[in-house]
Design an enzyme around this catalytic site. Sequence first.
Site, PDB file in Angstrom:
ATOM      1  N   SER A 141      42.863  55.811  33.722  1.00  0.00           N
ATOM      2  CA  SER A 141      44.123  56.213  34.368  1.00  0.00           C
ATOM      3  C   SER A 141      44.968  56.992  33.374  1.00  0.00           C
ATOM      4  O   SER A 141      44.956  56.689  32.167  1.00  0.00           O
ATOM      5  CB  SER A 141      44.898  54.974  34.824  1.00  0.00           C
ATOM      6  OG  SER A 141      46.246  55.306  35.126  1.00  0.00           O
ATOM      7  N   TYR A 154      47.559  46.527  32.731  1.00  0.00           N
ATOM      8  CA  TYR A 154      46.715  47.581  33.327  1.00  0.00           C
ATOM      9  C   TYR A 154      46.543  48.740  32.349  1.00  0.00           C
ATOM     10  O   TYR A 154      45.419  49.232  32.150  1.00  0.00           O
ATOM     11  CB  TYR A 154      47.383  48.037  34.614  1.00  0.00           C
ATOM     12  CG  TYR A 154      46.743  49.198  35.349  1.00  0.00           C
ATOM     13  CD1 TYR A 154      45.790  48.979  36.335  1.00  0.00           C
ATOM     14  CD2 TYR A 154      47.136  50.521  35.107  1.00  0.00           C
ATOM     15  CE1 TYR A 154      45.235  50.043  37.045  1.00  0.00           C
ATOM     16  CE2 TYR A 154      46.582  51.580  35.801  1.00  0.00           C
ATOM     17  CZ  TYR A 154      45.640  51.345  36.771  1.00  0.00           C
ATOM     18  OH  TYR A 154      45.085  52.399  37.472  1.00  0.00           O
TER      19      TYR A 154
HETATM   20  P1  NAD Z   1      42.625  50.495  45.733  1.00  0.00           P
HETATM   21  O1  NAD Z   1      43.417  49.258  45.448  1.00  0.00           O
HETATM   22  O2  NAD Z   1      42.968  51.302  46.931  1.00  0.00           O
HETATM   23  O3  NAD Z   1      41.067  50.101  45.832  1.00  0.00           O
HETATM   24  C1  NAD Z   1      40.467  49.327  44.840  1.00  0.00           C
HETATM   25  C2  NAD Z   1      39.247  48.639  45.399  1.00  0.00           C
HETATM   26  O4  NAD Z   1      38.681  47.849  44.340  1.00  0.00           O
HETATM   27  C3  NAD Z   1      39.560  47.688  46.565  1.00  0.00           C
HETATM   28  O5  NAD Z   1      38.700  47.952  47.650  1.00  0.00           O
HETATM   29  C4  NAD Z   1      39.320  46.315  45.957  1.00  0.00           C
HETATM   30  O6  NAD Z   1      38.839  45.350  46.903  1.00  0.00           O
HETATM   31  C5  NAD Z   1      38.293  46.610  44.895  1.00  0.00           C
HETATM   32  N1  NAD Z   1      38.238  45.564  43.863  1.00  0.00           N
HETATM   33  C6  NAD Z   1      39.270  44.941  43.255  1.00  0.00           C
HETATM   34  N2  NAD Z   1      38.831  43.976  42.435  1.00  0.00           N
HETATM   35  C7  NAD Z   1      37.477  43.988  42.519  1.00  0.00           C
HETATM   36  C8  NAD Z   1      36.441  43.222  41.910  1.00  0.00           C
HETATM   37  N3  NAD Z   1      36.722  42.185  41.084  1.00  0.00           N
HETATM   38  N4  NAD Z   1      35.164  43.517  42.208  1.00  0.00           N
HETATM   39  C9  NAD Z   1      34.870  44.527  43.069  1.00  0.00           C
HETATM   40  N5  NAD Z   1      35.803  45.263  43.684  1.00  0.00           N
HETATM   41  C10 NAD Z   1      37.090  45.004  43.406  1.00  0.00           C
HETATM   42  O7  NAD Z   1      42.663  51.333  44.394  1.00  0.00           O
HETATM   43  P2  NAD Z   1      42.644  52.926  44.136  1.00  0.00           P
HETATM   44  O8  NAD Z   1      44.044  53.388  44.041  1.00  0.00           O
HETATM   45  O9  NAD Z   1      41.693  53.593  45.048  1.00  0.00           O
HETATM   46  O10 NAD Z   1      42.065  52.930  42.657  1.00  0.00           O
HETATM   47  C11 NAD Z   1      40.705  53.181  42.361  1.00  0.00           C
HETATM   48  C12 NAD Z   1      40.545  53.392  40.862  1.00  0.00           C
HETATM   49  O11 NAD Z   1      41.368  54.471  40.441  1.00  0.00           O
HETATM   50  C13 NAD Z   1      40.972  52.196  40.020  1.00  0.00           C
HETATM   51  O12 NAD Z   1      40.145  52.104  38.878  1.00  0.00           O
HETATM   52  C14 NAD Z   1      42.376  52.568  39.618  1.00  0.00           C
HETATM   53  O13 NAD Z   1      42.792  51.897  38.448  1.00  0.00           O
HETATM   54  C15 NAD Z   1      42.208  54.046  39.396  1.00  0.00           C
HETATM   55  N6  NAD Z   1      43.439  54.824  39.444  1.00  0.00           N
HETATM   56  C16 NAD Z   1      44.201  54.863  40.568  1.00  0.00           C
HETATM   57  C17 NAD Z   1      45.360  55.636  40.587  1.00  0.00           C
HETATM   58  C18 NAD Z   1      46.227  55.744  41.811  1.00  0.00           C
HETATM   59  O14 NAD Z   1      47.345  56.245  41.694  1.00  0.00           O
HETATM   60  N7  NAD Z   1      45.769  55.318  42.977  1.00  0.00           N
HETATM   61  C19 NAD Z   1      45.724  56.353  39.453  1.00  0.00           C
HETATM   62  C20 NAD Z   1      44.929  56.283  38.316  1.00  0.00           C
HETATM   63  C21 NAD Z   1      43.788  55.514  38.323  1.00  0.00           C
HETATM   64  C1  4PL Z   2      51.054  58.118  37.136  1.00  0.00           C
HETATM   65  O1  4PL Z   2      46.926  54.430  37.662  1.00  0.00           O
HETATM   66  O2  4PL Z   2      48.415  56.996  37.013  1.00  0.00           O
HETATM   67  C2  4PL Z   2      51.296  55.048  39.151  1.00  0.00           C
HETATM   68  C3  4PL Z   2      49.478  53.288  39.614  1.00  0.00           C
HETATM   69  N1  4PL Z   2      51.601  56.213  38.540  1.00  0.00           N
HETATM   70  O3  4PL Z   2      48.151  53.224  39.078  1.00  0.00           O
HETATM   71  C4  4PL Z   2      47.942  54.298  38.300  1.00  0.00           C
HETATM   72  C5  4PL Z   2      50.669  56.848  37.809  1.00  0.00           C
HETATM   73  C6  4PL Z   2      50.043  54.501  39.042  1.00  0.00           C
HETATM   74  C7  4PL Z   2      49.372  56.345  37.682  1.00  0.00           C
HETATM   75  C8  4PL Z   2      49.097  55.130  38.298  1.00  0.00           C
END
Ligand code: NAD
Ligand code: 4PL
Length: 248
Positions: A141, A154
């Site tokens: 992230s 996180y």
């Molecule tokens: P989300 O919460 O929409 O989906 C995450 C999924 O992971 C869910 O379906 C959940 O059930 C599953 N999960 C959680 N714990 C688990 C476990 N122990 N085993 C298996 N599955 C598990 O999240 P998202 O926003 O789609 O994020 C996806 C990835 O992108 C993550 O690694 C998150 O940290 C990263 N990310 C997201 C953002 C954002 O802004 N959405 C930004 C940067 C990074």
């Molecule tokens: C810029 O990884 O990258 C909120 C929540 N804002 O999870 C993230 C920023 C979130 C991010 C993320």
Amino acid sequence: MTNRLANKTALVTGAAQGIGKAIATRLAADGATVIVSDVNADGCAAAAADIGGKAVSIPADISDAASVTALFDAIQQQARGVDVVVNNASIVPFIAWDDVDLAHWEQIIGVNLTGTFLVSRAATDQMRANKVEGRVINISSNTFFAGTPNMAAYVAAKGGVIGFTRALATELGAHGITVNAVTPGLIESDGVIASPHNEAFEFVEMLQAVKGKGQPQHIADVVSFLASDDARWISGQTLNVDAGMVRH
Ligand code: NAD
Ligand code: 4PL
């Protein structure tokens, strides 16, 4: 979209929704057999059904060693092993620093960092046993660069994922396995929409070079490239995908 992952099997963790589901959808569109995995078994099956074609649902909890072992046993039986692994599953908390206690810290490190280790351990052992020149793609992230508020454990876990990516690339390069990380910025995923992070889009867009709301597809398209043969000379790298919000 392309045929560049024909004859490949790709595992995407956390693929029931959000960015993981978009990645699984894109890799399937590139011709891969996609293993859709998630701790949410119903959501996992529904996502695999939505993707259709060769998508297979195999639920697993990445933070549980026995669950991960069972996942890779099933992949070996059903798909003769994995070529591409996308470590996407994680918990995305919004928690004030004063509420961060040891239980929260251990939960986030346990899923977001130790879960990535457990899946990478099993996946790369399987790749080597099958003599597969595989790909590991870790979703970190851009909060690691920005030090974003309300997510201290996180941010620490995501920094750990980047360190692990660099080390694993060194350990496995001789086997033809590449290991890279992607750092998304704020993305309008199912999890974000349902959380207080949904209020941050206006502020984050102000910081972005390119304007607009980050979408799961923006990340999926880059993961598809890293999974492809075009990315064969890239390893140990962190590719920041956040419309230019941070520069590192
Ligand atoms: P989300 O919460 O929409 O989906 C995450 C999924 O992971 C869910 O379906 C959940 O059930 C599953 N999960 C959680 N714990 C688990 C476990 N122990 N085993 C298996 N599955 C598990 O999240 P998202 O926003 O789609 O994020 C996806 C990835 O992108 C993550 O690694 C998150 O940290 C990263 N990310 C997201 C953002 C954002 O802004 N959405 C930004 C940067 C990074
Ligand atoms: C810029 O990884 O990258 C909120 C929540 N804002 O999870 C993230 C920023 C979130 C991010 C993320």
